[in-house]
Design an enzyme around this catalytic site. Structure first.
Site, PDB file in Angstrom:
ATOM      1  N   MET A   1     -11.052  -6.476   5.625  1.00  0.00           N
ATOM      2  CA  MET A   1     -10.300  -5.485   6.392  1.00  0.00           C
ATOM      3  C   MET A   1      -9.962  -6.099   7.746  1.00  0.00           C
ATOM      4  O   MET A   1     -10.851  -6.462   8.515  1.00  0.00           O
ATOM      5  CB  MET A   1     -11.139  -4.214   6.624  1.00  0.00           C
ATOM      6  CG  MET A   1     -11.430  -3.380   5.393  1.00  0.00           C
ATOM      7  SD  MET A   1      -9.988  -2.887   4.436  1.00  0.00           S
ATOM      8  CE  MET A   1      -9.037  -1.950   5.640  1.00  0.00           C
TER       9      MET A   1
ATOM     10  N   MET B   1      -9.205   7.724   0.111  1.00  0.00           N
ATOM     11  CA  MET B   1     -10.022   8.091   1.281  1.00  0.00           C
ATOM     12  C   MET B   1     -10.555   9.507   1.125  1.00  0.00           C
ATOM     13  O   MET B   1      -9.848  10.382   0.620  1.00  0.00           O
ATOM     14  CB  MET B   1      -9.177   8.010   2.554  1.00  0.00           C
ATOM     15  CG  MET B   1      -8.463   6.677   2.740  1.00  0.00           C
ATOM     16  SD  MET B   1      -7.650   6.608   4.336  1.00  0.00           S
ATOM     17  CE  MET B   1      -6.728   5.069   4.165  1.00  0.00           C
TER      18      MET B   1
ATOM     19  N   SER C   1       0.848  -1.193   0.000  1.00  0.00           N
ATOM     20  CA  SER C   1       0.000   0.000   0.000  1.00  0.00           C
ATOM     21  C   SER C   1       0.881   1.240   0.000  1.00  0.00           C
ATOM     22  O   SER C   1       1.681   1.441   0.926  1.00  0.00           O
ATOM     23  CB  SER C   1      -0.890   0.019   1.242  1.00  0.00           C
ATOM     24  OG  SER C   1      -1.405   1.325   1.405  1.00  0.00           O
TER      25      SER C   1
ATOM     26  N   ASP D   1      -6.351  -6.910   4.219  1.00  0.00           N
ATOM     27  CA  ASP D   1      -5.807  -5.548   4.252  1.00  0.00           C
ATOM     28  C   ASP D   1      -5.779  -5.007   5.681  1.00  0.00           C
ATOM     29  O   ASP D   1      -6.824  -4.842   6.301  1.00  0.00           O
ATOM     30  CB  ASP D   1      -6.685  -4.644   3.368  1.00  0.00           C
ATOM     31  CG  ASP D   1      -6.122  -3.239   3.227  1.00  0.00           C
ATOM     32  OD1 ASP D   1      -5.046  -2.950   3.759  1.00  0.00           O
ATOM     33  OD2 ASP D   1      -6.792  -2.422   2.546  1.00  0.00           O
TER      34      ASP D   1
ATOM     35  N   HIS E   1      -1.162  -1.324  -4.309  1.00  0.00           N
ATOM     36  CA  HIS E   1      -2.425  -1.050  -3.610  1.00  0.00           C
ATOM     37  C   HIS E   1      -2.534   0.450  -3.342  1.00  0.00           C
ATOM     38  O   HIS E   1      -1.654   1.051  -2.724  1.00  0.00           O
ATOM     39  CB  HIS E   1      -2.449  -1.844  -2.300  1.00  0.00           C
ATOM     40  CG  HIS E   1      -3.740  -1.763  -1.544  1.00  0.00           C
ATOM     41  ND1 HIS E   1      -4.827  -2.569  -1.824  1.00  0.00           N
ATOM     42  CD2 HIS E   1      -4.123  -0.980  -0.508  1.00  0.00           C
ATOM     43  CE1 HIS E   1      -5.814  -2.294  -0.994  1.00  0.00           C
ATOM     44  NE2 HIS E   1      -5.422  -1.316  -0.179  1.00  0.00           N
TER      45      HIS E   1
ATOM     46  N   MET F   1     -12.357   4.027  -0.447  1.00  0.00           N
ATOM     47  CA  MET F   1     -13.018   4.237   0.852  1.00  0.00           C
ATOM     48  C   MET F   1     -13.696   5.592   0.770  1.00  0.00           C
ATOM     49  O   MET F   1     -13.309   6.556   1.446  1.00  0.00           O
ATOM     50  CB  MET F   1     -11.963   4.183   1.980  1.00  0.00           C
ATOM     51  CG  MET F   1     -11.443   2.781   2.222  1.00  0.00           C
ATOM     52  SD  MET F   1      -9.877   2.743   3.115  1.00  0.00           S
ATOM     53  CE  MET F   1      -8.725   2.867   1.739  1.00  0.00           C
TER      54      MET F   1
ATOM     55  N   HIS G   1      -8.392   0.764  -3.882  1.00  0.00           N
ATOM     56  CA  HIS G   1      -9.293   0.503  -2.755  1.00  0.00           C
ATOM     57  C   HIS G   1     -10.030   1.792  -2.427  1.00  0.00           C
ATOM     58  O   HIS G   1      -9.460   2.712  -1.838  1.00  0.00           O
ATOM     59  CB  HIS G   1      -8.436  -0.004  -1.579  1.00  0.00           C
ATOM     60  CG  HIS G   1      -9.204  -0.228  -0.312  1.00  0.00           C
ATOM     61  ND1 HIS G   1      -8.575  -0.469   0.899  1.00  0.00           N
ATOM     62  CD2 HIS G   1     -10.534  -0.262  -0.050  1.00  0.00           C
ATOM     63  CE1 HIS G   1      -9.493  -0.641   1.838  1.00  0.00           C
ATOM     64  NE2 HIS G   1     -10.682  -0.506   1.293  1.00  0.00           N
TER      65      HIS G   1
ATOM     66  N   ASP H   1      -4.833   3.376  -1.707  1.00  0.00           N
ATOM     67  CA  ASP H   1      -5.901   3.641  -0.743  1.00  0.00           C
ATOM     68  C   ASP H   1      -6.492   5.022  -0.978  1.00  0.00           C
ATOM     69  O   ASP H   1      -5.823   6.036  -0.756  1.00  0.00           O
ATOM     70  CB  ASP H   1      -5.344   3.532   0.680  1.00  0.00           C
ATOM     71  CG  ASP H   1      -5.108   2.092   1.082  1.00  0.00           C
ATOM     72  OD1 ASP H   1      -6.040   1.281   0.937  1.00  0.00           O
ATOM     73  OD2 ASP H   1      -3.989   1.768   1.526  1.00  0.00           O
TER      74      ASP H   1
HETATM   75  C1  DX5 Z   1      -6.332   1.148   5.683  1.00  0.00           C
HETATM   76  C2  DX5 Z   1      -5.820   0.807   4.315  1.00  0.00           C
HETATM   77  C3  DX5 Z   1      -4.690  -0.156   4.286  1.00  0.00           C
HETATM   78  C4  DX5 Z   1      -3.465   0.323   4.980  1.00  0.00           C
HETATM   79  C5  DX5 Z   1      -2.616  -0.848   5.349  1.00  0.00           C
HETATM   80  O1  DX5 Z   1      -7.496   1.884   5.561  1.00  0.00           O
HETATM   81  O2  DX5 Z   1      -6.863   0.254   3.537  1.00  0.00           O
HETATM   82  O3  DX5 Z   1      -4.407  -0.529   2.957  1.00  0.00           O
HETATM   83  O4  DX5 Z   1      -2.702   1.196   4.223  1.00  0.00           O
HETATM   84  O5  DX5 Z   1      -1.527  -0.368   6.056  1.00  0.00           O
HETATM   85  P1  DX5 Z   1      -0.705  -1.279   7.053  1.00  0.00           P
HETATM   86  O6  DX5 Z   1      -0.146  -2.407   6.266  1.00  0.00           O
HETATM   87  O7  DX5 Z   1       0.308  -0.345   7.574  1.00  0.00           O
HETATM   88  O8  DX5 Z   1      -1.668  -1.753   8.116  1.00  0.00           O
HETATM   89 ZN    ZN Z   2      -6.412  -0.618   1.522  1.00  0.00          ZN
END
Ligand code: DX5
Ligand code: ZN
Length: 220
Positions: free
Chosen positions: A139, A39, A10, A177, A35, A70, A68, A37
């Protein structure tokens, strides 16, 4: 399941001031997927990356972009992320009124579709969506931030989904994840995961360590 899992670093844990270089470095280090993320500060309490950044990063690697989302409502942004170069687009069922329609929308754009389950989200409805899914994501932390602790109760959910995928006979990836390190990677794979997202564990120590970080996770 004794095949090696795919590793999807990620970029949330990368150096955002040097994001292009970081994507090149993690690709060279052996990442299977990148990956990303996304948000929105509304569905989750953090704001990260939009389609313009995904587009800017696209020339930095040929590896699949595992996007991903969110964000809520999610439907308005599917096309923008598809056009920006996403290969897999995953979303949370809570982020739109009609998950089946959202999956069809993603597929109609020629992209792979994934559904993401938060720690407290039950698998209700999944049986009716399996036919069109390419990816199911569990998750193992609450979404919003990197560096959180793996929630072990999610292992039972991973096993339940693995059984459903086996029963379906379909080629659906099972991605986990959040909070993945050497130890939790092994637990997730034993429970049935075949793709591991890892932010903190992939990017720790600087680029000279990335290849080793990925290798350690893969052989866990
Ligand atoms: C959280 C994200 C993850 C996150 C994982 O909302 O979806 O992808 O970046 O990070 P680590 O591996 O540090 O838990
Ligand atoms: Zn993620």
């Amino acid at each position: 399941m004794n095949k090696m899992p795919l590793i999807a670093p990620s970029i949330l844990s990368a150096d955002f001031a040097r994001l292009g270089e970081e994507v090149r470095a993690i690709d060279k280090a052996g990442a299977d997927w990148i990956h990303i993320d996304v948000m929105d500060g509304h569905f989750v309490p953090n704001i990260t990356i939009g389609p313009m950044v995904v587009k800017a990063l696209r020339p930095c690697t040929d590896k699949p972009f595992d996007v991903h989302l969110m964000i809520s409502p999610v439907d308005n942004y599917i096309e923008a992320f598809a056009a920006a170069g996403a290969d897999l687009i995953s979303f949370h069922p809570e982020a739109g009124a009609h998950p089946h329609r959202t999956i069809q929308h993603i597929k109609s754009l020629g992209k792979k579709a994934g559904l993401v389950f938060n720690p407290a989200t039950p698998l209700s409805g999944l049986d009716y969506l399996m036919d069109d899914l390419d990816l199911i994501m569990v998750m193992s932390v609450n979404p919003g931030f990197g560096g959180q602790k793996f929630i072990k109760e999610q292992l039972a959910k991973i096993s339940d989904i693995r059984n459903k995928i086996t029963t379906s006979g379909r080629n659906i990836r099972l991605e986990v994840d959040g909070g993945i390190d050497k130890e939790t990677a092994a637990l997730a794979v034993q429970a049935g995961a075949d793709v591991l997202v890892a932010g903190t564990a992939s990017f720790k120590g600087g680029s000279q360590f990335y290849a080793n970080n990925i290798r350690m996770l893969r052989k866990s």
